[in-house]
Write a protein that holds these residues in place. Structure first.
Motif, PDB file in Angstrom:
ATOM      1  N   VAL A   1       0.840  -1.197   0.000  1.00 50.32           N
ATOM      2  CA  VAL A   1       0.000   0.000   0.000  1.00 50.32           C
ATOM      3  C   VAL A   1       0.876   1.248   0.000  1.00 50.32           C
ATOM      4  N   ARG A   2       0.465   2.243  -0.793  1.00 47.58           N
ATOM      5  CA  ARG A   2       1.112   3.558  -0.732  1.00 47.58           C
ATOM      6  C   ARG A   2       0.037   4.632  -0.679  1.00 47.58           C
ATOM      7  N   ALA A   3       0.091   5.455   0.356  1.00 52.20           N
ATOM      8  CA  ALA A   3      -0.864   6.557   0.474  1.00 52.20           C
ATOM      9  C   ALA A   3      -0.411   7.731  -0.395  1.00 52.20           C
ATOM     10  N   PRO A   4      -1.330   8.531  -0.909  1.00 48.60           N
ATOM     11  CA  PRO A   4      -0.940   9.722  -1.675  1.00 48.60           C
ATOM     12  C   PRO A   4      -0.136  10.685  -0.815  1.00 48.60           C
ATOM     13  N   ASP A   5       0.870  11.318  -1.438  1.00 53.27           N
ATOM     14  CA  ASP A   5       1.698  12.250  -0.674  1.00 53.27           C
ATOM     15  C   ASP A   5       1.071  13.647  -0.658  1.00 53.27           C
ATOM     16  N   VAL A   6       1.754  14.570  -0.005  1.00 53.85           N
ATOM     17  CA  VAL A   6       1.185  15.905   0.226  1.00 53.85           C
ATOM     18  C   VAL A   6       0.906  16.636  -1.083  1.00 53.85           C
ATOM     19  N   LEU A   7       1.848  16.593  -2.040  1.00 50.23           N
ATOM     20  CA  LEU A   7       1.640  17.293  -3.311  1.00 50.23           C
ATOM     21  C   LEU A   7       0.509  16.660  -4.103  1.00 50.23           C
ATOM     22  N   GLU A   8       0.440  15.335  -4.103  1.00 54.44           N
ATOM     23  CA  GLU A   8      -0.636  14.667  -4.831  1.00 54.44           C
ATOM     24  C   GLU A   8      -2.007  15.043  -4.263  1.00 54.44           C
ATOM     25  N   LEU A   9      -2.050  15.284  -2.976  1.00 55.55           N
ATOM     26  CA  LEU A   9      -3.310  15.651  -2.335  1.00 55.55           C
ATOM     27  C   LEU A   9      -3.625  17.141  -2.460  1.00 55.55           C
ATOM     28  N   PHE A  10      -2.622  17.992  -2.232  1.00 58.09           N
ATOM     29  CA  PHE A  10      -2.912  19.409  -2.004  1.00 58.09           C
ATOM     30  C   PHE A  10      -2.182  20.378  -2.933  1.00 58.09           C
ATOM     31  N   ASN A  11      -1.532  19.879  -4.002  1.00 61.79           N
ATOM     32  CA  ASN A  11      -0.860  20.788  -4.929  1.00 61.79           C
ATOM     33  C   ASN A  11      -1.856  21.809  -5.471  1.00 61.79           C
TER      34      ASN A  11
ATOM     35  N   GLY B   1      -3.528  19.103  -7.463  1.00 64.72           N
ATOM     36  CA  GLY B   1      -3.710  17.984  -6.552  1.00 64.72           C
ATOM     37  C   GLY B   1      -5.170  17.587  -6.421  1.00 64.72           C
ATOM     38  N   ASN B   2      -5.394  16.538  -5.601  1.00 58.87           N
ATOM     39  CA  ASN B   2      -6.745  16.008  -5.427  1.00 58.87           C
ATOM     40  C   ASN B   2      -6.868  15.418  -4.027  1.00 58.87           C
ATOM     41  N   PRO B   3      -7.558  16.088  -3.102  1.00 58.65           N
ATOM     42  CA  PRO B   3      -7.660  15.601  -1.712  1.00 58.65           C
ATOM     43  C   PRO B   3      -8.532  14.354  -1.565  1.00 58.65           C
ATOM     44  N   ASP B   4      -9.202  13.914  -2.648  1.00 61.35           N
ATOM     45  CA  ASP B   4     -10.072  12.738  -2.575  1.00 61.35           C
ATOM     46  C   ASP B   4      -9.383  11.464  -3.057  1.00 61.35           C
ATOM     47  N   LEU B   5      -8.072  11.511  -3.226  1.00 58.71           N
ATOM     48  CA  LEU B   5      -7.351  10.340  -3.729  1.00 58.71           C
ATOM     49  C   LEU B   5      -7.413   9.171  -2.758  1.00 58.71           C
ATOM     50  N   LEU B   6      -7.475   7.969  -3.320  1.00 59.05           N
ATOM     51  CA  LEU B   6      -7.378   6.738  -2.539  1.00 59.05           C
ATOM     52  C   LEU B   6      -5.950   6.227  -2.560  1.00 59.05           C
TER      53      LEU B   6
ATOM     54  N   LEU C   1      -1.138  -2.716 -10.161  1.00 58.40           N
ATOM     55  CA  LEU C   1      -1.330  -1.584  -9.264  1.00 58.40           C
ATOM     56  C   LEU C   1      -2.746  -1.054  -9.423  1.00 58.40           C
ATOM     57  N   ASP C   2      -3.549  -1.220  -8.374  1.00 59.16           N
ATOM     58  CA  ASP C   2      -4.918  -0.712  -8.376  1.00 59.16           C
ATOM     59  C   ASP C   2      -4.944   0.709  -7.801  1.00 59.16           C
ATOM     60  N   HIS C   3      -5.898   1.504  -8.261  1.00 63.75           N
ATOM     61  CA  HIS C   3      -6.047   2.901  -7.814  1.00 63.75           C
ATOM     62  C   HIS C   3      -4.756   3.697  -8.083  1.00 63.75           C
ATOM     63  N   ALA C   4      -4.075   3.388  -9.185  1.00 60.95           N
ATOM     64  CA  ALA C   4      -2.808   4.051  -9.489  1.00 60.95           C
ATOM     65  C   ALA C   4      -2.971   5.563  -9.495  1.00 60.95           C
ATOM     66  N   ILE C   5      -2.069   6.251  -8.807  1.00 61.53           N
ATOM     67  CA  ILE C   5      -2.119   7.714  -8.706  1.00 61.53           C
ATOM     68  C   ILE C   5      -1.216   8.313  -9.778  1.00 61.53           C
ATOM     69  N   GLU C   6      -1.799   9.080 -10.674  1.00 62.04           N
ATOM     70  CA  GLU C   6      -1.048   9.714 -11.749  1.00 62.04           C
ATOM     71  C   GLU C   6      -1.623  11.091 -12.035  1.00 62.04           C
ATOM     72  N   SER C   7      -0.760  11.972 -12.521  1.00 69.89           N
ATOM     73  CA  SER C   7      -1.233  13.242 -13.064  1.00 69.89           C
ATOM     74  C   SER C   7      -1.456  13.038 -14.556  1.00 69.89           C
TER      75      SER C   7
ATOM     76  N   PRO D   1      -5.411  16.806 -13.966  1.00 73.87           N
ATOM     77  CA  PRO D   1      -5.626  16.579 -12.536  1.00 73.87           C
ATOM     78  C   PRO D   1      -4.932  15.303 -12.069  1.00 73.87           C
ATOM     79  N   THR D   2      -4.614  15.254 -10.800  1.00 73.31           N
ATOM     80  CA  THR D   2      -4.080  14.038 -10.198  1.00 73.31           C
ATOM     81  C   THR D   2      -5.259  13.140  -9.843  1.00 73.31           C
ATOM     82  N   GLN D   3      -5.211  11.897 -10.336  1.00 74.23           N
ATOM     83  CA  GLN D   3      -6.362  11.020 -10.171  1.00 74.23           C
ATOM     84  C   GLN D   3      -5.922   9.590  -9.847  1.00 74.23           C
ATOM     85  N   ASN D   4      -6.855   8.808  -9.329  1.00 73.69           N
ATOM     86  CA  ASN D   4      -6.704   7.350  -9.321  1.00 73.69           C
ATOM     87  C   ASN D   4      -7.160   6.881 -10.701  1.00 73.69           C
ATOM     88  N   VAL D   5      -6.191   6.625 -11.572  1.00 69.83           N
ATOM     89  CA  VAL D   5      -6.510   6.413 -12.991  1.00 69.83           C
ATOM     90  C   VAL D   5      -6.943   4.987 -13.302  1.00 69.83           C
ATOM     91  N   GLY D   6      -6.872   4.067 -12.344  1.00 66.04           N
ATOM     92  CA  GLY D   6      -7.280   2.699 -12.626  1.00 66.04           C
ATOM     93  C   GLY D   6      -6.161   1.724 -12.368  1.00 66.04           C
TER      94      GLY D   6
END
Length: 342
Positions: free
Chosen positions: A34-44, A74-79, A111-117, A163-168
């Motif tokens: 598991v990897r949680a979204p970092d600060v920039l991914e959440l709040f950029n 960023g996106n504060p709703d990231l999983l 990788l599920d819920h992959a976080i990408e810009s 936008p930064t999203q959970n792209v799938g």
């Protein structure tokens, strides 16, 4: 793990190792990480650059590159990202060939819920496929467009937001190989080594690559820009270590491929082939006194000054220079140094 923003997630790992005898061992692992979204991914709050994106537009039969501000937010709703990894392999150390060892390992990672810009070209291509969501990320003078044909070569005030999203789901699989053979030779020891990777699959959502398809094995450059996924890569080296001196010679191989494996050269793309390339590295060292006292060394990377190959975008578009994450951009370079132990 319980993240204050993203919530609770489970992670685990298990493995099995079986030594059949002194020469052969099998091994395997399975894990959920598991990897949680970092600060920039959440709040950029937003970062921007100006680039030229490839747009279809209503009054032309071909695509044109149009200047646009590309924004990332960023996106504060990231999983959290969740990866599932499986590996299986063997280690062979034959008793009848002293000094030899080889290992072969298969891996598969999803990788599920992959976080990408989302990249700007991916957003443009998504809008061109009549996706209202992607079109809403493209604005002209702060007004979202509803159709890609609203953008023409005369358009100004164009902003493409990624936008930064959970792209799938992202995934990769392949085979790693490592072999080494060590034997005494004269007053020293010689070691030969092979390290290689064979890529079986590489799947990324098209929105983060800007490519027409998600399967990217053998794609180098082109719509990927600075990235690339050659089918195989390998390092072959020989190291001779004597009491007074040492020599290390290495060859780095990168398989050729296609800028766009799904295109046909001469039909949908002008040039498509990317050649196989090899780089040679050399290191010489000489011991001053005993090894524990001092050593003079010279390393030459990319000995024959090989240029990176040009990677091609698509028919009618500008050529990119090369794939920065795949090839050596710096050419021949030298390092001369002295190590001293007291």
């Amino acid at each position: 793990t319980d993240y204050s923003i993203s919530g609770p997630q489970d992670s685990w790992k298990m493995g099995l190792q079986w030594s059949v005898n002194s020469s052969l061992m099998f091994r395997g692992t399975a894990s959920q990480d598991v990897r949680a979204p970092d600060v920039l991914e959440l709040f950029n709050s937003g970062s921007t650059k100006v680039s030229f994106d490839l747009f279809p537009y209503s009054s032309a039969t071909t695509q044109s590159r149009i200047s646009a501000v590309n924004a990332t937010v960023g996106n504060p709703d990231l999983l959290p990202e969740i990866s599932h990894t499986v590996t299986a392999g063997m280690v062979f150390t034959p008793s009848f060939l002293r000094g030899f060892q080889t290992s072969v390992d298969y891996y598969k990672i999803e990788l599920d819920h992959a976080i990408e810009s989302l990249i700007s070209q991916g957003v443009v291509d998504g809008c061109a496929l009549i996706s209202k969501t992607y079109c809403s990320y493209i604005t002209i003078n702060q007004v979202p467009i509803t159709n890609i044909n609203q953008v023409t070569t005369a358009t100004t005030g164009l902003v493409v937001t990624g936008p930064t999203q959970n792209v799938g789901v992202e995934g990769t699989s392949g085979v790693d190989l490592e072999s080494a053979y060590t034997q005494p030779l004269g007053a020293g020891i010689i070691t030969g080594r092979l390290i290689g990777n064979y890529l079986l699959s590489e799947n990324l959502p098209t929105a983060i690559t800007g490519c027409a398809q998600a399967s990217l094995v053998g794609a180098i450059g082109g719509c990927l820009g600075q990235n690339g996924y050659p089918r195989w890569k390998a390092n072959v080296s020989v190291h001779y270590d004597a009491p007074r001196f040492g020599v290390f010679l290495q060859e780095r191989f990168i398989a050729g491929g296609k800028a766009d494996p799904w295109d046909i050269q001469g039909v949908t793309i002008t040039r498509n082939e990317v050649p196989t390339i090899a780089y040679t590295d050399l290191t010489l060292n000489y011991n001053v006194g005993s090894k524990s006292h001092g050593e003079v060394y010279l390393t030459v990377t990319n000995l024959f000054n090989r240029d990176p190959p040009t990677t091609i975008t698509s028919a009618g578009a500008f050529d990119s220079i090369t794939s920065y994450d795949v090839y050596d951009l710096l050419g021949r370079r030298f390092v001369l140094g002295f190590r001293l132990s007291l």
